[in-house]
Design an enzyme around this catalytic site. Structure first.
Site, short mmCIF file in Angstrom:
data_model
loop_
_atom_site.label_atom_id
_atom_site.label_comp_id
_atom_site.label_asym_id
_atom_site.label_seq_id
_atom_site.Cartn_x
_atom_site.Cartn_y
_atom_site.Cartn_z
N CYS A 1 0.86 -1.19 0.00
CA CYS A 1 0.00 0.00 0.00
C CYS A 1 0.89 1.23 0.00
CB CYS A 1 -0.96 -0.01 1.18
SG CYS A 1 -0.18 0.17 2.78
N ALA A 2 0.32 2.37 0.23
CA ALA A 2 1.09 3.61 0.15
C ALA A 2 2.20 3.67 1.20
CB ALA A 2 0.18 4.83 0.28
#
Length: 99
Positions: A7-8
């Site tokens: 994810c980020a």
């Protein structure tokens, strides 16, 4: 199955990770899962079978595939948002079959 969840920043997936761990256990399947940010995914990729990518970084899918060398796919936005573990498990099994 060993899943690398990208994810980020590696933080936003913690709720989804817990749901996935519980769902896999309820299904009688073993799951090892780790959430990392895009920047760190190549450092730990060798420990995993597949890579699943959060929708917020799906635009980086090509880079993630190249840096990890793993079968990779994005998790659909709705499945990610509501933690639809049956659909996510199906995607994981399809990726694992590519290994």
């Amino acid at each position: 199955m060993k899943i690398l969840l990208v994810c980020a920043g590696g933080m936003s997936t913690s709720i989804l990770m817990k749901k996935m761990e519980k769902y896999w256990a309820d299904q009688g399947d073993e799951l090892q899962i780790e959430a990392v940010g895009v920047a760190g995914c190549s450092d730990v990729a060798s420990k995993y079978d597949i890579c699943m990518v959060g929708p917020q970084v799906s635009y980086r899918l090509k880079d993630i595939k190249e840096s990890t060398g793993l079968p990779c796919a994005p998790i659909a936005s709705l499945d990610y948002a509501i933690g639809d573990c049956p659909k996510i498990m199906k995607l994981a099994q399809e990726l694992y079959a590519q290994k």
